[in-house]
Design an enzyme around this catalytic site. Structure first.
Site, PDB file in Angstrom:
ATOM      1  N   ALA A   1      12.916  51.949 -18.647  1.00 21.68           N
ATOM      2  CA  ALA A   1      12.478  52.398 -19.973  1.00 21.68           C
ATOM      3  C   ALA A   1      11.159  53.145 -19.859  1.00 21.68           C
ATOM      4  CB  ALA A   1      12.333  51.205 -20.921  1.00 21.68           C
TER       5      ALA A   1
ATOM      6  N   PRO B   1       7.286  46.980 -10.550  1.00 24.30           N
ATOM      7  CA  PRO B   1       8.401  46.843  -9.601  1.00 24.30           C
ATOM      8  C   PRO B   1       9.694  47.384 -10.232  1.00 24.30           C
ATOM      9  CG  PRO B   1       7.400  44.682 -10.103  1.00 24.30           C
ATOM     10  CD  PRO B   1       6.692  45.691 -10.930  1.00 24.30           C
TER      11      PRO B   1
ATOM     12  N   GLY C   1      13.533  47.958 -11.286  1.00 24.86           N
ATOM     13  CA  GLY C   1      14.787  47.235 -11.535  1.00 24.86           C
ATOM     14  C   GLY C   1      14.616  45.740 -11.488  1.00 24.86           C
ATOM     15  N   ALA C   2      13.380  45.281 -11.784  1.00 24.77           N
ATOM     16  CA  ALA C   2      13.062  43.867 -11.593  1.00 24.77           C
ATOM     17  C   ALA C   2      12.918  43.122 -12.908  1.00 24.77           C
ATOM     18  CB  ALA C   2      11.769  43.757 -10.785  1.00 24.77           C
ATOM     19  N   GLY C   3      13.310  43.774 -14.002  1.00 25.52           N
ATOM     20  CA  GLY C   3      13.238  43.103 -15.299  1.00 25.52           C
ATOM     21  C   GLY C   3      11.947  43.381 -16.039  1.00 25.52           C
ATOM     22  N   LEU C   4      11.119  44.264 -15.482  1.00 22.60           N
ATOM     23  CA  LEU C   4       9.844  44.584 -16.142  1.00 22.60           C
ATOM     24  C   LEU C   4       9.890  45.953 -16.827  1.00 22.60           C
ATOM     25  CD1 LEU C   4       7.103  43.171 -13.729  1.00 22.60           C
ATOM     26  CD2 LEU C   4       8.346  42.040 -15.577  1.00 22.60           C
ATOM     27  N   GLY C   5      11.081  46.461 -17.065  1.00 24.07           N
ATOM     28  CA  GLY C   5      11.202  47.643 -17.909  1.00 24.07           C
ATOM     29  C   GLY C   5      10.820  48.946 -17.244  1.00 24.07           C
ATOM     30  N   SER C   6      11.001  49.028 -15.913  1.00 17.25           N
ATOM     31  CA  SER C   6      10.631  50.266 -15.219  1.00 17.25           C
ATOM     32  C   SER C   6      11.488  51.440 -15.684  1.00 17.25           C
ATOM     33  CB  SER C   6      10.769  50.089 -13.701  1.00 17.25           C
ATOM     34  OG  SER C   6      12.093  49.705 -13.368  1.00 17.25           O
TER      35      SER C   6
ATOM     36  N   ASP D   1      14.027  48.147 -25.091  1.00 19.12           N
ATOM     37  CA  ASP D   1      13.124  48.474 -23.984  1.00 19.12           C
ATOM     38  C   ASP D   1      12.339  49.747 -24.259  1.00 19.12           C
ATOM     39  OD1 ASP D   1      14.810  46.489 -23.096  1.00 19.12           O
ATOM     40  OD2 ASP D   1      14.881  47.249 -21.048  1.00 19.12           O
TER      41      ASP D   1
END
Lengths: 321, 321
Positions: free
Chosen positions: A116, A107, A109-114, A158
């Site tokens: 990076a 997902p 911009g949800a904090g899962l490092g997309s 990241d």
């Protein structure tokens, strides 16, 4: 056709504080962004990235065109174009077009490092298309440069984590891979996204306004240090405690939200050892330490949670095909 | 028949940290507990306190009876019996019975200072029934002693605030009334209660386990100091910011809850300058800085909130009739 994939990550400890040189512990997860790249002869850079909302995007294949289009595109395309521009600087081959396909199960911009992951994978795929094979350390450095260009300020955490995989510790300019392998993590996702740039900037403003924010940031760094000891001992109770405390401190920095807090409580109340937001915050994902995955139905029963899933740690970072 | 009433309070800043000598800023609110007391000749202590679940409670009028019954009664009766025993120590009159009526419009154990108010009002009403008129400072000290006996550890803040009224600053043994008068506050109440004793004890355990908790507590003290400056300047935006940060730090200490967080967000998202839990936490009340009271419908629309109301600051503390 070179294809490079890079994993997303969660922060077990230390986001935001890492921007100020404190240690942080992200770990790569088995969700990836894959960038495939091939030369073309149409004088265009064409990008297909359906999961990030970009179908049939194309601009003229030139440095000036890349630069002039940066401000007009949506955030993830911004990372991609910046990564392309940076990678082409190293190219000594001559060609006049690039076709790029981006596929993602992270997902945005949800904090899962997309951001990076897309930066790492794009830098690597475009470089290899130009017959340049960078060592992994260099890929991490270049992808970090991409994030800095787009966000203004970014930690090395990241992009280093996404390049190297597994658990890493990042403290200032020092980045090390940690010798841990698995941890039972569940993710809850509220369907939204936060702007890393804006959230990092808000924390900086708070820090300038209130001198005691400095000691909150130092405490987060201390949590990362203790967290690494607990990880080494596989002490799940302490890891969970520290995640909970870390979440409270992130809340005090102003980067949590109603939906993130609701998901954190759903996970905790269903038996997770601990839960916290991951990444810049504002909206997006929480991560729970949850060996029996009991938090998944509990998360899904909240108004806030749009999807919940367990993740494995990805021992592998960048994968080249 | 002497009748003494004492107000509840909210903490604008500093609960929990105050236990470790940091400054805190509670303020008295216009919700009260009234204790009426009269002598009788039936060799009994009879207590009617319908709002705290005690109808027609009576025990033998003797020191040993008071002591032996302490462990058997519900928490608020525990405060009342302890206050009676302590007050009778000062009595030089001879009589052999007491009839006590307690009336309350403060939710119990909900962070609005019900235990301090009942301690203050009972000490004063019983003392006056024994023809002993203590100065206010002495009432605050005796009521603090009651809280310490019941809770094991208690700050002077609650009982001093309930005795003196208005805004106070409490730091270690120093208690001062502050020269501020009003502030537009709204309360949200989840219908539950937290055990001050257990929550204070949990924070102490956390503090023993993780040395950095010390600096979180110091940061809360710093918030109280900055909060007093903001109160002096009537800077509502800063007061609200500091309340929000204070709530995050309380969350990191482990004393917030799902319902408290939900109410805090409902208030903030409806336009309050800031919101935080008040008191020991676990469950109970939040306080929002909310000039136009827009948070009341927003609070009531949540699953968590059982009642929501605005409160005025009570300039008066103990009132004797």
């Amino acid at each position: 056709m070179p294809s490079s994939s890079a994993p997303g990550k969660v922060y077990l400890f230390g986001e935001h504080a890492v921007v100020y040189g404190e240690p942080a512990v992200p770990c790569a997860i088995d969700r990836r962004i894959t960038v495939s790249c091939t030369k073309s002869n149409d004088n265009l850079i064409s990008i297909q990235a359906p999961q990030i909302g970009t179908n049939d995007f194309s601009i003229e294949f030139s440095e000036s065109s890349l630069k002039s289009n940066l401000s007009k595109v949506e955030p993830h395309l911004h990372y991609i174009l910046t990564a392309i521009g940076l990678s082409l600087n190293f190219s000594e081959t001559t060609f006049n077009g690039l076709e790029i396909v981006v596929e993602s199960d992270i997902p945005l911009g949800a904090g899962l490092g997309s951001s990076a992951a897309v930066s790492v994978a794009t830098v690597d795929a475009v470089s290899r298309t130009c017959d340049v094979i960078h060592p992994l350390e260099q890929i991490a450095t270049l992808a970090h440069e991409v994030e800095q260009t787009v966000q203004g300020r970014a930690s090395r955490a990241d992009t280093f984590c996404s390049t190297m995989g597994g658990f890493v510790c990042v403290e200032g300019k020092k980045c090390n891979k940690l010798p841990f392998s698995q941890l039972p993590l569940t993710i809850g996702y509220d369907g939204g996204f936060g702007s890393t740039k804006e959230l990092v900037s808000m924390v900086r403003t708070n820090k300038e306004n209130y001198e005691f924010i400095e000691s909150i940031i130092t405490s987060i760094g201390r949590i990362s240090k203790l967290g690494m000891v607990a990880l080494e001992n596989q002490n799940l109770a302490t890891i969970g405690d520290l995640m909970n405390i870390n979440h409270g401190l992130l809340s005090s920095l102003g980067v949590s939200s109603n939906s993130l807090d609701e998901m954190v409580w759903a996970a905790r109340n269903s038996g997770a050892f601990g839960a916290k937001l991951t990444g810049a915050g504002g909206s997006g994902c929480i991560v729970a330490l949850d060996p029996d995955m009991s938090s998944i139905p509990s998360l899904l029963s909240t108004d806030s949670c749009k999807s919940a899933f367990s993740v494995d740690i990805s021992e592998k970072g960048l994968i080249r095909k």
